[in-house]
Design a protein around this motif. Structure first.
Motif, PDB file in Angstrom:
ATOM      1  N   ASP A   1       0.977  -1.110   0.038  1.00  0.00           N
ATOM      2  CA  ASP A   1      -0.062  -0.234  -0.162  1.00  0.00           C
ATOM      3  C   ASP A   1       0.887   1.374  -0.204  1.00  0.00           C
TER       4      ASP A   1
ATOM      5  N   SER B   1       3.133   0.118  15.195  1.00  0.00           N
ATOM      6  CA  SER B   1       1.490   0.224  14.777  1.00  0.00           C
ATOM      7  C   SER B   1       1.378   1.223  13.526  1.00  0.00           C
ATOM      8  N   LYS B   2       0.534   1.063  12.555  1.00  0.00           N
ATOM      9  CA  LYS B   2       0.188   2.142  11.735  1.00  0.00           C
ATOM     10  C   LYS B   2      -1.132   2.746  12.170  1.00  0.00           C
TER      11      LYS B   2
ATOM     12  N   ASP C   1       1.432  -8.109  10.321  1.00  0.00           N
ATOM     13  CA  ASP C   1       2.192  -8.320  11.445  1.00  0.00           C
ATOM     14  C   ASP C   1       2.000  -9.620  11.942  1.00  0.00           C
TER      15      ASP C   1
HETATM   16  N1  UDP Z   1      -1.880  -0.785   6.500  1.00  0.00           N
HETATM   17  C1  UDP Z   1      -2.052  -0.565   5.328  1.00  0.00           C
HETATM   18  N2  UDP Z   1      -1.930   0.644   4.947  1.00  0.00           N
HETATM   19  C2  UDP Z   1      -2.148   1.969   5.887  1.00  0.00           C
HETATM   20  C3  UDP Z   1      -1.884   1.274   7.247  1.00  0.00           C
HETATM   21  C4  UDP Z   1      -1.952   0.143   7.449  1.00  0.00           C
HETATM   22  O1  UDP Z   1      -2.064  -1.486   4.358  1.00  0.00           O
HETATM   23  O2  UDP Z   1      -2.245   3.134   5.506  1.00  0.00           O
HETATM   24  C5  UDP Z   1      -1.785  -2.333   7.162  1.00  0.00           C
HETATM   25  C6  UDP Z   1      -0.589  -2.511   7.951  1.00  0.00           C
HETATM   26  O3  UDP Z   1       0.729  -2.912   7.198  1.00  0.00           O
HETATM   27  C7  UDP Z   1      -1.018  -3.823   8.686  1.00  0.00           C
HETATM   28  C8  UDP Z   1      -2.314  -3.609   8.800  1.00  0.00           C
HETATM   29  O4  UDP Z   1      -2.743  -2.593   7.941  1.00  0.00           O
HETATM   30  O5  UDP Z   1      -0.618  -5.220   7.929  1.00  0.00           O
HETATM   31  C9  UDP Z   1      -2.801  -3.166  10.230  1.00  0.00           C
HETATM   32  O6  UDP Z   1      -1.715  -2.080  10.805  1.00  0.00           O
HETATM   33  P1  UDP Z   1      -1.357  -2.075  12.032  1.00  0.00           P
HETATM   34  O7  UDP Z   1      -0.922  -3.581  12.555  1.00  0.00           O
HETATM   35  O8  UDP Z   1      -0.100  -1.205  12.209  1.00  0.00           O
HETATM   36  O9  UDP Z   1      -2.504  -1.829  13.242  1.00  0.00           O
HETATM   37  P2  UDP Z   1      -3.020  -2.213  14.611  1.00  0.00           P
HETATM   38  O10 UDP Z   1      -2.739  -3.876  14.525  1.00  0.00           O
HETATM   39  O11 UDP Z   1      -1.766  -1.493  15.734  1.00  0.00           O
HETATM   40  O12 UDP Z   1      -4.071  -1.684  14.738  1.00  0.00           O
END
Ligand code: UDP
Ligand code: MG
Length: 319
Positions: free
Chosen positions: A48, A211-212, A103
């Motif tokens: 992405d 985290s994203k 992740d």
């Molecule tokens: N992700 C994406 N585009 C974005 C933000 C996140 O494809 O603009 C993906 C990221 O690579 C991951 C998933 O969305 O595979 C979830 O993100 P993250 O694990 O950081 O979120 P959390 O688990 O902390 O809620």
């Protein structure tokens, strides 16, 4: 036999992919060995618009292993749009699709249970967290508040379910008929209907990278979900209007009493207070209505939700 595609959105995941790719591959191999899915099953990574080495890692993996496919979006379209892009490509080849984060905080061994549920006739299987022990207190508190708030605001979601889910080809095809630009999959998928079920798992910590979804993104995600799904905020304004009207009646009674007892001057305070109050309410209301107009504006423009730049699939492999 059914072809399974695991769709994985990746945004700046160079740190975590080397750790998780082997697990993705193992999952496919295990399920093929057990005879639950076809050997044509694949993992489709959606890059992405990453700014790091994510794409290079995926290209290399694709060269080395035919189970790894990759899709590159031309810019960062966001998690939800990356998922949709992946699903739209996967549905051409796959009978069942599982979406999961790169992740692997979500327990990938549960894919097997999901496939079993599909064979029991479910078109959609939700992965649901049964606890949040691995999350920090802050993340747990904000994330649970998120689900509760969304439901209270009239957006029906599955409690503690993120975007780890299995969907059949039929479900994905139906989902693609939702042509809205403001995508909130957790609200859209339950609208589809069909026989569904849940698979429970406990979520682990992120092994590498960050985290994203920091709080700011989560808040805008919640706000987006609400304004694309629910008119409850507008109803609340109506409620607020009724309340203000009631306050006005009380204020009027007070003003009359003051007038007849000859204390008109002191009524001035309450009057000026109401003017300020009503002014504030009106501004707030205009603001919220403006949000909806903003959404309509975006929908009317019908911009593409994502633009695909490259597809690495079975056809363009030259060895
Ligand atoms: N992700 C994406 N585009 C974005 C933000 C996140 O494809 O603009 C993906 C990221 O690579 C991951 C998933 O969305 O595979 C979830 O993100 P993250 O694990 O950081 O979120 P959390 O688990 O902390 O809620
Ligand atoms: Mg994560």
């Amino acid at each position: 036999m059914d072809v399974l595609y695991i769709v994985v959105p990746c945004y700046n995941e160079e740190e975590v992919l080397p750790l998780t790719i082997p697990e993705f591959k193992k999952t496919i191999v295990d399920l093929v060995t057990k005879g639950k899915i076809s050997p044509l099953s694949r993992i489709l990574f959606v890059n992405d618009g990453s700014k790091d080495k994510t794409w290079e890692i995926l290209e290399k993996e694709h060269q080395e292993d035919e189970k790894v496919l990759a899709l590159k979006l031309a810019r960062n379209a966001g998690h939800q749009n990356a998922l949709l892009a992946g699903l739209s490509v996967a549905k051409e080849k796959a009978d069942i699709m599982v979406t999961i984060d790169a992740d692997l905080q979500d327990d990938i061994t549960k894919v097997e249970d999901m496939v079993d549920e599909y064979h029991n006739g479910c078109q959609i299987v939700y992965g649901v967290r049964d606890n949040r022990k691995s999350d920090s207190f802050f993340k747990r508190f904000t994330a649970q508040g998120f689900y509760k708030f969304m439901n209270r605001m009239g957006v029906e979601t599955i409690y503690n379910h993120a975007d780890y889910r299995l969907m059949s080809k039929i479900a994905v095809e139906e989902l693609s008929k939702y042509t809205e630009v403001n995508v909130f999959l957790r609200g859209m998928v339950p609208l589809l209907g069909y026989k569904t079920s849940c698979v429970y798992y406990s979520r682990s910590k992120r092994e590498a990278g960050e985290s994203k979804y920091p709080l700011k993104k989560m808040l805008s995600f919640a706000f987006d979900g609400i304004t694309s799904f629910s008119i409850k905020p507008i109803n609340m304004i109506v409620g607020l209007g009724v309340f203000v009207l009631f306050v006005c009646i009380l204020a009027a009674v007070y003003a009359f009493i003051s007038y007849f007892t000859g204390n008109t001057d002191s009524g001035w305070t309450s009057l000026i207070l109401s003017i300020w109050f009503i002014g504030g309410i009106q501004l707030l209301s205009i603001g919220v209505i403006g949000q909806y107009i903003g959404k309509i504006y975006k929908e009317v423009k019908r911009r593409p939700k994502y633009n695909i730049e490259t597809v690495l699939d079975d056809n363009n492999k030259n060895n």
